[in-house]
Design a protein around this motif. Structure first.
Motif, PDB file in Angstrom:
ATOM      1  N   GLY A 283       0.774  -1.227   0.000  1.00 22.32           N
ATOM      2  CA  GLY A 283       0.000   0.000   0.000  1.00 22.32           C
ATOM      3  C   GLY A 283       0.809   1.281   0.000  1.00 22.32           C
ATOM      4  O   GLY A 283       0.256   2.364   0.229  1.00 22.32           O
ATOM      5  N   ARG A 284       2.118   1.201  -0.261  1.00 24.07           N
ATOM      6  CA  ARG A 284       2.966   2.383  -0.272  1.00 24.07           C
ATOM      7  C   ARG A 284       3.734   2.473  -1.581  1.00 24.07           C
ATOM      8  O   ARG A 284       4.053   1.456  -2.190  1.00 24.07           O
ATOM      9  N   MET A 285       4.050   3.687  -2.004  1.00 24.46           N
ATOM     10  CA  MET A 285       4.922   3.869  -3.142  1.00 24.46           C
ATOM     11  C   MET A 285       6.349   3.518  -2.729  1.00 24.46           C
ATOM     12  O   MET A 285       6.769   3.828  -1.610  1.00 24.46           O
ATOM     13  N   PRO A 286       7.098   2.852  -3.622  1.00 21.39           N
ATOM     14  CA  PRO A 286       8.429   2.387  -3.230  1.00 21.39           C
ATOM     15  C   PRO A 286       9.446   3.508  -3.086  1.00 21.39           C
ATOM     16  O   PRO A 286       9.409   4.506  -3.804  1.00 21.39           O
ATOM     17  N   VAL A 287      10.372   3.321  -2.161  1.00 15.76           N
ATOM     18  CA  VAL A 287      11.552   4.169  -1.997  1.00 15.76           C
ATOM     19  C   VAL A 287      12.741   3.228  -1.934  1.00 15.76           C
ATOM     20  O   VAL A 287      12.753   2.290  -1.123  1.00 15.76           O
ATOM     21  N   SER A 288      13.723   3.459  -2.791  1.00 12.92           N
ATOM     22  CA  SER A 288      14.874   2.562  -2.862  1.00 12.92           C
ATOM     23  C   SER A 288      16.074   3.347  -3.370  1.00 12.92           C
ATOM     24  O   SER A 288      15.979   4.549  -3.647  1.00 12.92           O
ATOM     25  N   GLU A 289      17.210   2.640  -3.534  1.00 11.82           N
ATOM     26  CA  GLU A 289      18.403   3.295  -4.065  1.00 11.82           C
ATOM     27  C   GLU A 289      18.158   3.813  -5.473  1.00 11.82           C
ATOM     28  O   GLU A 289      18.624   4.883  -5.845  1.00 11.82           O
TER      29      GLU A 289
ATOM     30  N   TYR B  52      13.252   8.915  -3.945  1.00 10.96           N
ATOM     31  CA  TYR B  52      12.388  10.012  -3.488  1.00 10.96           C
ATOM     32  C   TYR B  52      11.069   9.494  -2.920  1.00 10.96           C
ATOM     33  O   TYR B  52      10.586   8.422  -3.295  1.00 10.96           O
ATOM     34  N   GLN B  53      10.479  10.300  -2.059  1.00  7.84           N
ATOM     35  CA  GLN B  53       9.119  10.047  -1.627  1.00  7.84           C
ATOM     36  C   GLN B  53       8.157  10.457  -2.750  1.00  7.84           C
ATOM     37  O   GLN B  53       8.497  11.243  -3.624  1.00  7.84           O
ATOM     38  N   TRP B  54       6.936   9.925  -2.707  1.00  6.76           N
ATOM     39  CA  TRP B  54       5.972  10.194  -3.772  1.00  6.76           C
ATOM     40  C   TRP B  54       5.697  11.681  -3.944  1.00  6.76           C
ATOM     41  O   TRP B  54       5.421  12.151  -5.045  1.00  6.76           O
ATOM     42  N   HIS B  55       5.801  12.464  -2.851  1.00  7.53           N
ATOM     43  CA  HIS B  55       5.401  13.865  -2.891  1.00  7.53           C
ATOM     44  C   HIS B  55       6.529  14.810  -3.295  1.00  7.53           C
ATOM     45  O   HIS B  55       6.273  16.000  -3.535  1.00  7.53           O
ATOM     46  N   ASN B  56       7.782  14.307  -3.374  1.00  7.65           N
ATOM     47  CA  ASN B  56       8.864  15.206  -3.787  1.00  7.65           C
ATOM     48  C   ASN B  56       9.711  14.643  -4.920  1.00  7.65           C
ATOM     49  O   ASN B  56      10.792  15.148  -5.194  1.00  7.65           O
ATOM     50  N   THR B  57       9.215  13.607  -5.581  1.00  5.97           N
ATOM     51  CA  THR B  57       9.972  12.988  -6.655  1.00  5.97           C
ATOM     52  C   THR B  57       9.963  13.844  -7.919  1.00  5.97           C
ATOM     53  O   THR B  57       8.936  14.446  -8.255  1.00  5.97           O
ATOM     54  N   PRO B  58      11.098  13.904  -8.636  1.00 11.32           N
ATOM     55  CA  PRO B  58      11.103  14.567  -9.943  1.00 11.32           C
ATOM     56  C   PRO B  58      10.517  13.680 -11.037  1.00 11.32           C
ATOM     57  O   PRO B  58      10.300  14.137 -12.165  1.00 11.32           O
TER      58      PRO B  58
END
Length: 204
Positions: free
Chosen positions: A137-143, A147-153
């Motif tokens: 239920g979460r957007m992935p964050v990895s190497e 980025y988090q979903w709200h600050n990703t380019p």
């Protein structure tokens, strides 16, 4: 000696840089699209004596390119590559830039209009920890997706299979592919085991 060491340290910072550097020919002409701070171009110029130019929109990255002595043009990739004539370069590079642009198919077509070959790298959203994060239920964050979903380019997410389908659609021939799990190349289960993909393509 320190300049050479700096170059190799830069290569070590990004796994796709190593694959890209292996494919670029010595003394080639290179256009790096979304070149960031110019680190890749600096290495290619220093190690392979390429004639390199970067395209970048971010003010801070443009300034970093200038500090590195990298030729850079400040321009939004979304506006296309009309500045450049057909086959102006040997290689056009999209190094972890593809997922940050909206006009994906159009920009890909432009890369092989302005260059003999294109090299494209991107984080693979099909990587199994990414799939697991979504199942939880979460957007992935990895190497590879730091980025988090709200600050990703990033404005797109894609898998290896997605890219290969699009490559066929836009008329690309895939010349070579390297899929990495972190920094190590893998040879099977690429779409779920690979965190980063690097392709060498040309017009069919």
């Amino acid at each position: 000696m320190s300049a050479v060491l700096d170059a190799y340290e830069t290569l070590a910072q990004r796994a796709d840089f190593r694959a890209i550097a292996r494919w670029v020919e010595a003394r080639a002409s290179v256009l790096d699209l979304g070149c960031g701070d110019g680190a890749l171009l600096e290495v290619l110029v220093r190690e392979l004596d390429v004639r390199g130019y970067g395209i970048e929109i971010d003010d801070a990255d443009v300034a970093a390119c200038e500090r590195r002595g990298v030729n850079v043009i400040q321009q939004n990739l979304e506006d296309g590559l009309r500045l450049f004539e057909a086959q102006s370069f040997d290689f056009a590079i999209l190094s972890q830039t593809l997922q940050t642009i909206h006009r994906t198919a159009e920009i890909l077509r432009e890369t092989v209009r302005v260059a003999r070959e294109a090299i494209v790298s991107f984080p693979n959203f099909g990587y199994w920890p990414h799939r697991l994060a979504v199942l939880r239920g979460r957007m992935p964050v990895s190497e590879s997706l730091p980025y988090q979903w709200h600050n990703t380019p990033n404005v797109r997410v894609l898998t290896i299979r997605d890219f290969e389908a699009l490559a066929s659609e836009v008329g690309f021939t895939i010349v070579e592919r390297v899929v990495l799990k972190d920094t190590a190349p893998i040879s099977w289960g690429a779409n779920w085991r690979g965190s980063l993909a690097v392709y060498r393509v040309r017009q069919a």
